[in-house]
Design a protein around this motif. Sequence first.
Motif, mmCIF file in Angstrom:
data_model
loop_
_atom_site.group_PDB
_atom_site.id
_atom_site.type_symbol
_atom_site.label_atom_id
_atom_site.label_comp_id
_atom_site.label_asym_id
_atom_site.label_seq_id
_atom_site.Cartn_x
_atom_site.Cartn_y
_atom_site.Cartn_z
ATOM 1 N N SER A 61 -57.947 30.371 3.621
ATOM 2 C CA SER A 61 -57.707 31.512 4.073
ATOM 3 C C SER A 61 -56.805 31.946 4.542
ATOM 4 C CB SER A 61 -59.193 31.268 4.753
ATOM 5 O OG SER A 61 -58.485 29.806 5.602
ATOM 6 N N GLY A 62 -55.823 30.313 5.622
ATOM 7 C CA GLY A 62 -54.526 31.153 5.850
ATOM 8 C C GLY A 62 -53.007 31.516 5.486
ATOM 9 N N ASP A 63 -53.693 31.111 3.759
ATOM 10 C CA ASP A 63 -52.110 31.344 2.857
ATOM 11 C C ASP A 63 -52.503 33.013 3.155
ATOM 12 O OD1 ASP A 63 -52.456 28.893 2.943
ATOM 13 O OD2 ASP A 63 -52.962 29.559 1.107
ATOM 14 N N ALA A 64 -50.964 33.553 3.329
ATOM 15 C CA ALA A 64 -50.425 34.981 3.218
ATOM 16 C C ALA A 64 -50.677 35.727 2.071
ATOM 17 C CB ALA A 64 -48.735 34.963 3.121
ATOM 18 N N LYS A 65 -50.789 34.904 1.057
ATOM 19 C CA LYS A 65 -51.322 35.642 -0.574
ATOM 20 C C LYS A 65 -52.228 35.073 -1.159
ATOM 21 C CE LYS A 65 -46.697 37.274 -1.986
ATOM 22 N NZ LYS A 65 -45.627 36.556 -3.202
ATOM 23 N N ARG A 66 -53.719 35.411 -1.426
ATOM 24 C CA ARG A 66 -54.672 35.113 -1.627
ATOM 25 C C ARG A 66 -54.504 34.362 -3.347
ATOM 26 N NH1 ARG A 66 -59.625 36.352 -0.496
ATOM 27 N NH2 ARG A 66 -61.731 35.963 -1.253
ATOM 28 N N LEU A 67 -54.974 33.568 -3.531
ATOM 29 C CA LEU A 67 -54.951 32.813 -4.861
ATOM 30 C C LEU A 67 -56.426 33.590 -5.437
ATOM 31 C CD1 LEU A 67 -56.970 30.961 -4.722
ATOM 32 C CD2 LEU A 67 -54.917 29.606 -3.096
ATOM 33 N N ASP A 72 -59.206 26.327 -12.801
ATOM 34 C CA ASP A 72 -57.523 26.653 -12.646
ATOM 35 C C ASP A 72 -57.388 27.635 -11.565
ATOM 36 O OD1 ASP A 72 -57.680 24.636 -14.698
ATOM 37 O OD2 ASP A 72 -58.021 26.336 -16.334
ATOM 38 N N VAL A 73 -56.422 27.811 -10.875
ATOM 39 C CA VAL A 73 -56.397 28.340 -9.343
ATOM 40 C C VAL A 73 -55.425 28.611 -9.725
ATOM 41 C CG1 VAL A 73 -56.134 28.129 -6.807
ATOM 42 C CG2 VAL A 73 -58.106 26.896 -7.814
ATOM 43 N N GLU A 74 -54.680 29.749 -9.563
ATOM 44 C CA GLU A 74 -53.575 31.199 -10.055
ATOM 45 C C GLU A 74 -52.918 30.711 -8.833
ATOM 46 O OE1 GLU A 74 -51.520 34.662 -12.470
ATOM 47 O OE2 GLU A 74 -53.436 34.400 -11.645
ATOM 48 N N MET A 75 -51.987 30.122 -8.889
ATOM 49 C CA MET A 75 -51.173 30.011 -7.282
ATOM 50 C C MET A 75 -50.192 31.034 -7.015
ATOM 51 S SD MET A 75 -52.729 27.315 -6.096
ATOM 52 C CE MET A 75 -51.752 26.927 -4.849
ATOM 53 N N PRO A 76 -50.111 31.436 -6.009
ATOM 54 C CA PRO A 76 -49.277 32.853 -5.884
ATOM 55 C C PRO A 76 -47.116 31.937 -5.472
ATOM 56 C CG PRO A 76 -50.309 32.153 -3.756
ATOM 57 C CD PRO A 76 -51.372 31.629 -5.030
ATOM 58 N N ILE A 101 -65.274 28.965 -5.702
ATOM 59 C CA ILE A 101 -64.564 29.955 -5.429
ATOM 60 C C ILE A 101 -64.502 29.739 -4.154
ATOM 61 C CG2 ILE A 101 -63.322 32.248 -5.328
ATOM 62 C CD1 ILE A 101 -64.946 32.191 -7.975
ATOM 63 N N ALA A 102 -65.714 30.088 -3.513
ATOM 64 C CA ALA A 102 -65.888 30.043 -2.132
ATOM 65 C C ALA A 102 -64.913 29.001 -1.250
ATOM 66 C CB ALA A 102 -66.971 30.057 -1.378
ATOM 67 N N TYR A 103 -65.143 27.398 -2.048
ATOM 68 C CA TYR A 103 -64.588 26.637 -1.367
ATOM 69 C C TYR A 103 -62.805 26.657 -1.310
ATOM 70 C CZ TYR A 103 -63.571 21.692 -0.700
ATOM 71 O OH TYR A 103 -63.190 19.874 0.037
ATOM 72 N N ILE A 104 -62.389 26.528 -2.005
ATOM 73 C CA ILE A 104 -60.938 26.519 -2.594
ATOM 74 C C ILE A 104 -60.464 28.409 -1.885
ATOM 75 C CG2 ILE A 104 -59.190 27.116 -4.298
ATOM 76 C CD1 ILE A 104 -60.914 25.973 -6.601
#
Length: 349
Positions: free
Chosen positions: A265-271, A301-305, A257-260
């Motif tokens: 980290s620079g995205d506006a919305k946190r996945l 499984d990563v929930e993308m904004p 989780i920390a790696y992804i």
Amino acid sequence: MRIVISGIPIDVQKKNIKNMHLQVKPPDGHVVISAPLSVDDKAIEAYARTQLGFIKRAIAQFQEQPRASRRQYVSGETMYIWGKQYFLVFKSDNQKNSFEIQNQNIVLSMSAKSTVKQRDAYVKEEYRKILKEEIEKRLPKWEAQTGLKCDSWQTKYMVTKWGACSTDKKKLWFNLQLAQKPYACLDYIILHELTHLLTRKHDATFIAHMDRYMPNWREVRKELNDSRLDYYEAQDESPLQKLIDQSRYDDIRDAAIAYIQEEHSGDAKRLSVIDMEIENVIHIEQLEDGVIAFDVIASCDVEMPSASRKGYFNERWLKIHCQVTLGIDMSGFRIMSVGNCEPQEESDN
């Protein structure tokens, strides 16, 4: 390195990362800060103090969360069948073993000289019977409804998965502990694994299929993942199986989780990483006397904004390189690195 803030011990791990991360980890709520190599100790301590309110709330949640204790299979212990709570009543019987539901009680009859290991093995087999009976009723209904059919299925005790699907063999696996959860959770796992016969990934096709046949599957999944896993002591595990126990799975999941999240980290919305499953353990080798290394292959499984789509998932595959010290308790577990890897076929390992 360890610091103590307001009486709370905090483990500090300096890594080659850009940002500082704080985690309050299960099962006891211990606190870990991951910090860049360039950040000095005073800055880390100041950061921890700014997060003190969050730390205390998170620790309180872990302490208040109901957890199964190490089973001894004696009268008074709590057990669950299909989400309903029962109380164990142990009766000494040297003639035969039995496992019976009587009102609010589960009556376990075995020899008074039986060991915890023997009682655990017997109860697991009773859970297996209960689960298989229900799967035999529910699986054909879901197959008829969806038009998807497996060639075979099996039950087994699993630490990191509720279910699995071998797409090439069309074989489904179901975790024994599902017998303790509500019926809706079993239905969700049956549909989930059947859907993998349509698509191996958790892609748009997977989501559309789940939405069609179980519109509330996200809520059921959350209930299942938030529920309590029973405590089973794997007393007869091989050294290889001991490489990945529940605590190490938690550490591996946290690292993934920390790696992804660090990548985004620079995205506006946190996945958010919804699920992580360990698919295989590979490249096991002895580096030096008493130390072995291995790679854990995991799918996330990563929930993308997304503004246009609700619940859009992206599947990520990672390779987590680990080391552990050989011995009875396989201590000294460390995660050395995390990186991306290519998707792999489902493994029976």
